[in-house]
Design a protein around this motif. Structure first.
Motif, PDB file in Angstrom:
ATOM      1  N   LEU A 184       0.832  -1.205   0.000  1.00 22.85           N
ATOM      2  CA  LEU A 184       0.000   0.000   0.000  1.00 22.85           C
ATOM      3  C   LEU A 184       0.868   1.257   0.000  1.00 22.85           C
ATOM      4  N   GLY A 185       2.006   1.188   0.685  1.00 25.19           N
ATOM      5  CA  GLY A 185       2.910   2.325   0.690  1.00 25.19           C
ATOM      6  C   GLY A 185       3.490   2.592  -0.688  1.00 25.19           C
ATOM      7  N   LEU A 186       3.888   1.539  -1.413  1.00 31.67           N
ATOM      8  CA  LEU A 186       4.429   1.714  -2.759  1.00 31.67           C
ATOM      9  C   LEU A 186       3.334   2.072  -3.755  1.00 31.67           C
ATOM     10  N   PHE A 187       2.126   1.586  -3.523  1.00 33.45           N
ATOM     11  CA  PHE A 187       0.962   1.980  -4.322  1.00 33.45           C
ATOM     12  C   PHE A 187       0.771   3.496  -4.255  1.00 33.45           C
ATOM     13  N   TYR A 188       0.775   4.047  -3.040  1.00 30.32           N
ATOM     14  CA  TYR A 188       0.608   5.490  -2.851  1.00 30.32           C
ATOM     15  C   TYR A 188       1.831   6.234  -3.399  1.00 30.32           C
ATOM     16  N   ALA A 189       3.017   5.659  -3.197  1.00 30.09           N
ATOM     17  CA  ALA A 189       4.243   6.287  -3.692  1.00 30.09           C
ATOM     18  C   ALA A 189       4.272   6.346  -5.217  1.00 30.09           C
ATOM     19  N   ALA A 190       3.707   5.331  -5.868  1.00 32.53           N
ATOM     20  CA  ALA A 190       3.662   5.331  -7.329  1.00 32.53           C
ATOM     21  C   ALA A 190       2.855   6.521  -7.842  1.00 32.53           C
ATOM     22  N   PHE A 191       1.733   6.799  -7.184  1.00 40.49           N
ATOM     23  CA  PHE A 191       0.932   7.958  -7.565  1.00 40.49           C
ATOM     24  C   PHE A 191       1.643   9.257  -7.200  1.00 40.49           C
ATOM     25  N   THR A 192       2.393   9.234  -6.115  1.00 48.09           N
ATOM     26  CA  THR A 192       3.186  10.411  -5.736  1.00 48.09           C
ATOM     27  C   THR A 192       4.168  10.752  -6.851  1.00 48.09           C
ATOM     28  N   ALA A 193       4.866   9.745  -7.365  1.00 51.97           N
ATOM     29  CA  ALA A 193       5.808   9.961  -8.464  1.00 51.97           C
ATOM     30  C   ALA A 193       5.072  10.378  -9.738  1.00 51.97           C
ATOM     31  N   TYR A 194       3.944   9.750 -10.017  1.00 56.70           N
ATOM     32  CA  TYR A 194       3.162  10.071 -11.217  1.00 56.70           C
ATOM     33  C   TYR A 194       2.709  11.528 -11.216  1.00 56.70           C
ATOM     34  N   LEU A 195       2.437  12.063 -10.015  1.00 58.07           N
ATOM     35  CA  LEU A 195       2.004  13.451  -9.887  1.00 58.07           C
ATOM     36  C   LEU A 195       3.177  14.437  -9.874  1.00 58.07           C
ATOM     37  N   SER A 279      -8.367  10.528  -5.829  1.00 60.80           N
ATOM     38  CA  SER A 279      -8.741   9.123  -6.056  1.00 60.80           C
ATOM     39  C   SER A 279      -7.830   8.156  -5.314  1.00 60.80           C
ATOM     40  N   VAL A 280      -6.501   8.384  -5.380  1.00 60.89           N
ATOM     41  CA  VAL A 280      -5.596   7.468  -4.686  1.00 60.89           C
ATOM     42  C   VAL A 280      -5.740   7.624  -3.176  1.00 60.89           C
ATOM     43  N   GLN A 281      -5.974   8.850  -2.710  1.00 63.27           N
ATOM     44  CA  GLN A 281      -6.204   9.050  -1.281  1.00 63.27           C
ATOM     45  C   GLN A 281      -7.461   8.304  -0.841  1.00 63.27           C
ATOM     46  N   LYS A 282      -8.517   8.384  -1.628  1.00 60.28           N
ATOM     47  CA  LYS A 282      -9.784   7.721  -1.285  1.00 60.28           C
ATOM     48  C   LYS A 282      -9.622   6.207  -1.254  1.00 60.28           C
ATOM     49  N   VAL A 283      -8.965   5.644  -2.260  1.00 60.75           N
ATOM     50  CA  VAL A 283      -8.772   4.189  -2.309  1.00 60.75           C
ATOM     51  C   VAL A 283      -7.919   3.730  -1.128  1.00 60.75           C
ATOM     52  N   THR A 284      -6.859   4.446  -0.827  1.00 56.41           N
ATOM     53  CA  THR A 284      -5.995   4.070   0.292  1.00 56.41           C
ATOM     54  C   THR A 284      -6.751   4.154   1.613  1.00 56.41           C
ATOM     55  N   GLU A 285      -7.558   5.196   1.783  1.00 51.62           N
ATOM     56  CA  GLU A 285      -8.396   5.308   2.982  1.00 51.62           C
ATOM     57  C   GLU A 285      -9.307   4.095   3.116  1.00 51.62           C
ATOM     58  N   GLU A 286      -9.957   3.725   2.024  1.00 51.12           N
ATOM     59  CA  GLU A 286     -10.922   2.619   2.067  1.00 51.12           C
ATOM     60  C   GLU A 286     -10.247   1.301   2.398  1.00 51.12           C
TER      61      GLU A 286
END
Length: 568
Positions: A184-195, A279-286
Motif C-alpha cells: 500500500l505504501g508503494l501503491f501510494y508512492a507510485a501515484f506520488t511519483a506520477y504526480l 482518487s488514490v487518497q480515497k482508495v488508500t483510505e478505504e
C-alpha cells in the motif's frame, strides 16, 4: 544500561539512545547534515545522542540496526529472478552498491562506530531487528497501552509491506502479513511519483492536494490496479507498476490507463492531477479502513497502535479512529524509518533481553517527541553576534511574541529540544495569526516558498479544542484531522473545511502553552498557526545558525530564539 538504535541507508537515517526503557535522545541525521531525508550513516546523530547522555560509545551495552540486510538482499535477488529478463539494467545498477556496502552493513557499522569512539572494538556484536518488528515496537512499546493490536504499513522492509501484530506487556506476536511486491505504501508512492512529487518525501503533498479534487478514478483504480478483499488484504496488478524491475515507479501501461504521461515537477497542477490525488487518497483510505475494521472484529481490543510511513497520513488515521471500532489509537510520531531506530532499541530491551514493561495507561513515553538537541542562551547570543544581528531580551517573551502575532507578523520560534519526527510541535516552528485570511498565501509564497495548495496546522490550547473543531480529541502529535466549527480561522482551514490540529496543554508542553495562552489573553483566540521552521526542500532547523540562516533568507518578521527576540 544503554541501547543505541540506528536506522540508515534508505531514507530518514536516525539514531536513538535508550537508558533502560527511557528515551534519552533521538534525532534524524538530516537535521545535522541539512540534506533532506538524508540516508547516510547517522554519525552526527549518534555523536549528539552520546554527548547529550554524557557517555562514550564504548559505554553502550547494545547497538541495534533497524532491519536485516541479508533478507533485503534476498528480496532483491528473488524479485529480479522472478521478473527476469525484465529489469536487468536496474539489477546491474543496484548490485555493485549492495556488494560493496549494503550487504556487509555489520562491518560498515562497526567501522563507523570505531571512528566515533576508538575504544569501540571493530568486532563488537551488532544486533539486527526485522524492519517491521522495529516499526511495531516503535508503535507499541512507547504507547500507553498494556495490550493492543498493532498495524504497520509502509513501502517495504525486508519482505513485509503490511503486518498485523498483537502486543501484550513486553511481548509482540506477529499475526498476519502482506509481502512485497504488494504494498500500500508503494501503491501510494507510485501515484506520488506520477504526480511529479518525490517518493519517500512528498506523499503528504498528495494528501493535501486530494482535497481539491474529486475521486473520479477510483473505479478505474479498483478495476485495473489493485484487487481488494473484504478483510482489506490486497493484490496489485504489477503490469502497471515498474518498481520491481525498473528505475521508475509506474509503467507505460499505467500512463495509458489514465491517458496522460507523468507530470513533470515544473508543470502546473491541473484538475486532472487534483482528481488523481483525490482518487488514490480515497482508495488508500478505504483499504486501510477495511483492514482496521477486520482487525477489530478478529482481535477484539479497545486499542490500536500504528506505525510505518502510511501512518503519517492523518486523514486516514482519522477515518480509522471514527469508523474502525477501536476506541483508542496511538501513533508513533516518528512513524517512518526514523522511528525504526527507536523501535529497534525498544525491541532489544523488551523482546531480546526480556525486560518487563511498566505502563501507566495514561501517558506515552515519547516526551511529546521533544527528544533532540537544545542550545544555551550563551550559544544563541554568540550565533547572533557572529551574524551582526541586533537583539533584545524582553521581560516577557510570550507576551511580546503574542503582540507580534496579533500585529500580523510571522515569527520563527526556536525554544528547547528539537522535535523527533517530521512534525514541528512548537520548538522549531513558524507561527502566525490564524485569523488573517491572507496569512496562508503569505506563508506559502513568501516564507516557505512552496505550493499554494499546502495547508497549515492550528496549535490550540487543549481545553478549547471542542469549541473550534468537531469530533475533536487530544492530538499532541498533529496526526489527526478535524472539521472546523467556525470561519474565524481561515489561515488553518483547508479547502475541505478540515484542519490537522495539534492540541497543547500546560503539563506536557508548558512553554508553547504559555505562548498560545498569551495570544489568547490578547486576542480571545486560543490557537496559532504552526508550521515547521524551514523552507521547502530543506530539513527543519536544528541549530541557532540554521534558524538565523532561514530567518535571513525569508520574509519572516521576527525571530524568537531561546528567550531572545530579533526584529527584521
Amino acid at each position: 544500561m544503554y541501547i543505541l538504535g540506528i536506522s540508515a541507508f534508505f531514507h530518514d537515517s536516525a539514531a536513538c539512545l535508550l537508558k533502560y526503557d527511557e528515551v534519552i535522545a533521538a534525532a534524524q541525521e538530516e537535521r545535522f547534515t541539512r540534506i533532506k531525508n538524508d540516508e547516510s550513516f547517522p554519525v552526527q546523530a549518534i555523536t549528539w545522542c552520546l554527548e547529550f547522555a554524557g557517555i562514550r560509545l564504548s559505554e553502550v551495552d547494545h547497538v541495534v540496526f533497524y532491519e536485516k540486510p541479508f533478507l533485503k538482499f534476498e528480496r532483491l535477488l528473488e524479485t529480479h529472478l522472478a521478473f527476469a529478463p525484465r529489469g536487468l539494467n536496474a539489477f546491474l545498477k543496484s548490485l555493485p552498491v549492495w556488494l560493496k556496502d549494503k550487504l556487509f552493513i555489520k562491518r560498515s557499522i562497526n567501522d563507523q562506530l570505531h571512528q566515533i569512539d576508538p575504544l569501540w572494538k571493530k568486532d563488537n556484536a551488532i544486533l539486527f531487528a526485522d524492519h517491521h518488528q522495529s516499526h511495531a515496537a516503535s508503535a507499541f512499546f512507547p504507547s500507553p497501552f498494556h495490550d493492543s493490536v498493532i498495524l504497520t504499513v509502509d513501502g517495504v522492509g525486508e519482505w513485509n509491506t503490511t503486518t498485523v501484530c498483537r502486543g501484550t506487556g513486553n511481548h509482540i506476536e506477529l499475526l498476519r502479513e502482506i509481502r512485497f511486491p504488494h504494498s500500500l505504501g508503494l501503491f501510494y508512492a507510485a501515484f506520488t511519483a506520477y504526480l511529479g512529487f518525490k517518493v519517500n518525501s512528498d506523499e503528504y503533498k498528495v494528501m493535501g492536494l486530494a482535497a481539491y479534487g474529486e475521486p473520479r478514478y477510483t473505479a478505474l483504480i479498483y478495476q485495473h490496479l489493485i484487487d481488494v478483499k473484504a478483510d482489506g488484504s490486497f493484490l496489485m496488478n504489477m503490469d502497471y507498476f515498474n518498481y520491481c524491475t525498473g528505475l521508475t515507479m509506474t509503467s507505460k501501461k499505467f500512463h495509458r490507463l489514465f491517458n496522460a504521461d507523468p507530470r513533470k515537477p515544473e508543470e502546473n497542477i491541473s484538475q486532472f492531477h487534483q482528481d488523481i490525488a483525490c482518487s488514490v487518497q480515497k482508495v488508500t483510505e478505504e483499504i486501510m479502513l477495511l483492514l482496521s475494521k477486520d482487525l477489530y472484529r478478529q482481535y477484539p481490543s479497545d486499542n490500536l497502535c500504528l506505525a510505518g510511513g502510511v501512518a503519517l497520513n492523518c486523514v486516514i488515521n482519522t477515518e480509522i479512529l471514527r469508523h474502525s471500532g477501536f476506541k483508542q489509537i496511538w501513533i508513533q510520531p516518528a512513524a517512518g524509518d526514523a522511528g525504526g531506530a527507536l523501535g529497534a532499541a525498544y525491541a532489544v530491551y523488551h523482546q531480546y533481553l526480556g525486560n518487563a514493561r511498566i505502563v501507566t495507561g495514561k501517558e506515552d513515553k515519547m516526551k511529546n517527541a521533544l527528544l533532540g538537541p537544545l542550545y544555551t542562551e550563551k550559544e544563541v547570543k554568540q550565533a547572533l553576534d557572529d551574524q551582526h544581528l541586533s537583539w533584545i531580551k524582553p521581560d516577557n517573551l510570550h507576551n511580546e511574541v503574542a503582540r507580534c502575532l496579533a500585529a500580523g507578523k510571522v515569527v520563527g520560534y526556536f525554544n528547547g529540544r528539537m522535535e523527533f519526527g517530521p512534525r514541528a510541535l512548537g520548538c522549531r516552528s513558524i507561527l502566525a495569526d490564524p485569523r488573517n485570511p491572507e496569512m496562508q498565501a503569505i506563508l506559502n509564497q513568501k516564507i516557505k516558498f512552496r505550493e499554494t495548495f499546502r495547508p497549515f496546522a492550528p496549535a490550540i490550547m487543549e481545553e478549547f479544542v471542542s469549541d473550534y473543531f468537531t469530533a475533536a480529541r487530544r492530538s499532541p502529535y498533529m496526526l489527526f484531522v478535524s472539521q472546523t466549527k467556525t470561519n474565524t480561522m481561515p489561515a488553518v482551514t483547508h479547502i475541505d473545511g478540515s484542519a490537522r490540529l495539534q492540541t497543547v496543554n500546560a503539563v506536557d508542553h508548558p512553554d508553547f502553552y504559555k505562548l498560545i495562552h498569551a495570544f489568547y489573553q490578547l486576542t480571545g483566540c486560543p490557537l496559532v498557526v504552526n508550521t515547521s521552521f524551514n523552507v521547502m526542500n530543506e530539513p527543519v532547523v536544528c541549530s541557532p545558525q540554521d534558524a538565523i540562516r532561514c530567518f535571513n533568507q525569508t520574509n519572516m518578521d521576527v525571530l524568537a530564539i531561546e528567550g531572545i527576540l530579533v526584529y527584521k
